[in-house]
Design a protein around this motif. Structure first.
Motif, PDB file in Angstrom:
ATOM      1  N   GLY A 156       0.788  -1.218   0.000  1.00  0.00           N
ATOM      2  CA  GLY A 156       0.000   0.000   0.000  1.00  0.00           C
ATOM      3  C   GLY A 156       0.817   1.263   0.000  1.00  0.00           C
ATOM      4  N   ALA A 157       1.994   1.244   0.637  1.00  0.00           N
ATOM      5  CA  ALA A 157       2.771   2.468   0.821  1.00  0.00           C
ATOM      6  C   ALA A 157       3.841   2.710  -0.243  1.00  0.00           C
ATOM      7  CB  ALA A 157       3.431   2.443   2.202  1.00  0.00           C
ATOM      8  N   LEU A 158       4.387   1.655  -0.789  1.00  0.00           N
ATOM      9  CA  LEU A 158       5.516   1.820  -1.714  1.00  0.00           C
ATOM     10  C   LEU A 158       5.185   2.591  -2.991  1.00  0.00           C
ATOM     11  CD1 LEU A 158       7.470  -1.553  -1.395  1.00  0.00           C
ATOM     12  CD2 LEU A 158       8.271   0.735  -0.785  1.00  0.00           C
ATOM     13  N   HIS A 198       6.377   6.269   8.721  1.00  0.00           N
ATOM     14  CA  HIS A 198       5.374   5.958   9.755  1.00  0.00           C
ATOM     15  C   HIS A 198       4.346   4.961   9.226  1.00  0.00           C
ATOM     16  CE1 HIS A 198       2.511   8.674   7.706  1.00  0.00           C
ATOM     17  NE2 HIS A 198       1.580   8.091   8.442  1.00  0.00           N
ATOM     18  N   ALA A 199       4.232   4.878   7.899  1.00  0.00           N
ATOM     19  CA  ALA A 199       3.280   3.947   7.283  1.00  0.00           C
ATOM     20  C   ALA A 199       3.890   2.577   7.011  1.00  0.00           C
ATOM     21  CB  ALA A 199       2.747   4.546   5.975  1.00  0.00           C
ATOM     22  N   PHE A 200       5.161   2.399   7.374  1.00  0.00           N
ATOM     23  CA  PHE A 200       5.868   1.159   7.053  1.00  0.00           C
ATOM     24  C   PHE A 200       6.076   0.271   8.281  1.00  0.00           C
ATOM     25  CE2 PHE A 200       6.532   3.619   3.372  1.00  0.00           C
ATOM     26  CZ  PHE A 200       6.934   2.793   2.341  1.00  0.00           C
ATOM     27  N   THR A 201       5.145   0.321   9.208  1.00  0.00           N
ATOM     28  CA  THR A 201       5.238  -0.533  10.385  1.00  0.00           C
ATOM     29  C   THR A 201       3.868  -1.070  10.756  1.00  0.00           C
ATOM     30  OG1 THR A 201       5.790  -0.635  12.741  1.00  0.00           O
ATOM     31  CG2 THR A 201       5.086   1.500  11.884  1.00  0.00           C
ATOM     32  N   GLY A 249      15.310  -2.866  13.971  1.00  0.00           N
ATOM     33  CA  GLY A 249      15.242  -2.564  12.549  1.00  0.00           C
ATOM     34  C   GLY A 249      13.991  -1.771  12.190  1.00  0.00           C
ATOM     35  N   GLY A 250      12.935  -1.928  12.981  1.00  0.00           N
ATOM     36  CA  GLY A 250      11.702  -1.206  12.722  1.00  0.00           C
ATOM     37  C   GLY A 250      11.408  -0.117  13.728  1.00  0.00           C
ATOM     38  N   ARG A 251      12.382   0.229  14.547  1.00  0.00           N
ATOM     39  CA  ARG A 251      12.134   1.173  15.623  1.00  0.00           C
ATOM     40  C   ARG A 251      11.939   2.612  15.129  1.00  0.00           C
ATOM     41  NH1 ARG A 251      12.265   0.777  21.051  1.00  0.00           N
ATOM     42  NH2 ARG A 251      11.258  -1.184  20.417  1.00  0.00           N
ATOM     43  N   TYR A 252      12.736   3.041  14.157  1.00  0.00           N
ATOM     44  CA  TYR A 252      12.586   4.414  13.649  1.00  0.00           C
ATOM     45  C   TYR A 252      11.189   4.647  13.073  1.00  0.00           C
ATOM     46  CZ  TYR A 252      13.400   8.664  10.915  1.00  0.00           C
ATOM     47  OH  TYR A 252      13.307   9.945  10.372  1.00  0.00           O
ATOM     48  N   PRO A 253      10.653   3.764  12.217  1.00  0.00           N
ATOM     49  CA  PRO A 253       9.280   3.969  11.737  1.00  0.00           C
ATOM     50  C   PRO A 253       8.262   4.045  12.866  1.00  0.00           C
ATOM     51  CG  PRO A 253      10.389   2.369  10.351  1.00  0.00           C
ATOM     52  CD  PRO A 253      11.304   2.634  11.518  1.00  0.00           C
ATOM     53  N   ILE A 254       8.445   3.239  13.914  1.00  0.00           N
ATOM     54  CA  ILE A 254       7.522   3.311  15.048  1.00  0.00           C
ATOM     55  C   ILE A 254       7.609   4.671  15.728  1.00  0.00           C
ATOM     56  CG2 ILE A 254       7.133   2.457  17.397  1.00  0.00           C
ATOM     57  CD1 ILE A 254       7.590  -0.349  16.387  1.00  0.00           C
TER      58      ILE A 254
END
Length: 332
Positions: free
Chosen positions: A9-11, A176-179, A202-207
């Motif tokens: 959805g985001a890419l 922000h939409a990639f988690t 690895g997913g902390r920054y998007p969170i």
């Protein structure tokens, strides 16, 4: 929502924006304005500050952790714009609550404050606790909103005194939409995120960027511009060349960045636009490519309002613990 469905959805939107949209160079007159830019000594913050000076701002304050690097940035901006006596360098370390509080107290002494651009942030995959909070969350979320709430009374007062509507802008990210943010199901979200054994760094920054979106939107929802006394919004600069991702650079990433990334200056145009080129209609909105755009489905979809409230309640509790009474700054 699964990770594959999130990416699907985001890419497409990300690729279109990066490859086919070039933000326009800001032309909004900034004469007489005083603007604070955190993280102003490098990257997007420095280039945004350069634009503010070019556009005639009376005072541009670079909030920097390193005063020496801030002074270097000041000299560079003065040389390129041929304007001196405009840029000031102030110390602020978002890893230190006392530093954030001292910065806000100093800002109270300004004759006038028109806007605050909260650009400073961190993107690290190394787990480290600062005052019991994981570094990405502490700097990108807790300290960012600590500063926001500390600055709102000054912005409100000056807006009323000089008859204008101040702005407070938080730099976020399309990531922000990639988690999937599975932690939102936990009774204590921050406690879970601060548990090293459960952390997926690895997913902390998007969170951290998603939490920014939740918090900003909830503040705007509960406090309209006429009551808050300023406009608070979010801006996504897109994927840009900057020092933020320096820990993550590999030959493959560098190759992709050379194809996909905006220059730092082009990315900074979105920050400047968000800070000085919009009105109350963008209160609580997510700006991308210089216009308001939808946020992640997790935020605006079913159950998003409940998650948003949960996140804000936990964050508000932490802010109140750091500085008792700070939440009253939203209501005066």
């Amino acid at each position: 929502m699964s990770v594959p469905s999130i990416l699907f959805g985001a890419l497409p939107s990300l690729f279109f924006s990066q490859l086919f949209v070039t933000p326009k160079t800001p032309q909004t007159d900034c004469s007489g304005k005083t603007i604070i830019v955190t993280g102003g000594n490098t990257g997007l913050g420095k280039e945004a500050a350069r634009h503010f000076v070019r556009l005639g701002a009376a005072k541009v304050i670079l909030g920097c952790r390193s005063l020496s690097k801030g002074e270097e940035a000041k000299r560079d901006i003065e040389q390129s714009t041929r304007r001196t006596g405009v840029v000031e360098v102030w110390a602020i370390d978002l890893a230190d609550y006392a530093s954030v509080q001292a910065f806000a107290r100093k800002a109270e002494g300004l004759e006038r404050l028109d806007a605050v651009l909260e650009n400073a942030g961190v993107n690290t995959q190394k787990f480290k606790l600062v005052d019991g909070i994981e570094t990405n969350l502490q700097i990108n979320v807790v300290s960012t909103f600590l500063l926001a709430l500390l600055m709102i009374p000054k912005l409100r007062a000056d807006g009323r005194k000089f008859n204008f509507t101040p702005t407070l802008v938080i730099v976020t990210s399309e990531l922000h939409a990639f988690t999937a943010f599975k932690e939102h199901k936990e009774a204590h979200i921050f406690d879970t995120l601060n548990d090293e054994k459960k952390a997926n760094m690895g997913g902390r920054y998007p969170i951290s960027k998603l939490l920014e979106v939740f918090a900003c939107r909830q503040i705007a929802k509960e406090h309209p511009v006429r009551q808050l006394g300023c406009i608070i919004s979010l801006v996504n600069p897109g994927w840009c060349h900057s020092e933020l991702a320096r820990e993550l650079i590999t030959p493959v990433v560098k190759f992709v960045m050379n194809i996909m990334c905006r220059t730092t200056e082009v990315g900074s145009r979105t920050l400047v636009d968000a800070t000085v080129s919009h009105g109350s209609e963008v209160h609580g909105q997510y700006l991308s490519d210089q216009k308001a755009k939808p946020v992640a489905p997790l935020v605006q979809g079913k159950g998003g309002a409940e998650i948003q409230m949960h996140v804000w309640q936990e964050l508000a509790e932490k802010l109140e613990h750091i500085q008792p009474g700070i939440l009253r700054n939203l209501d005066r």
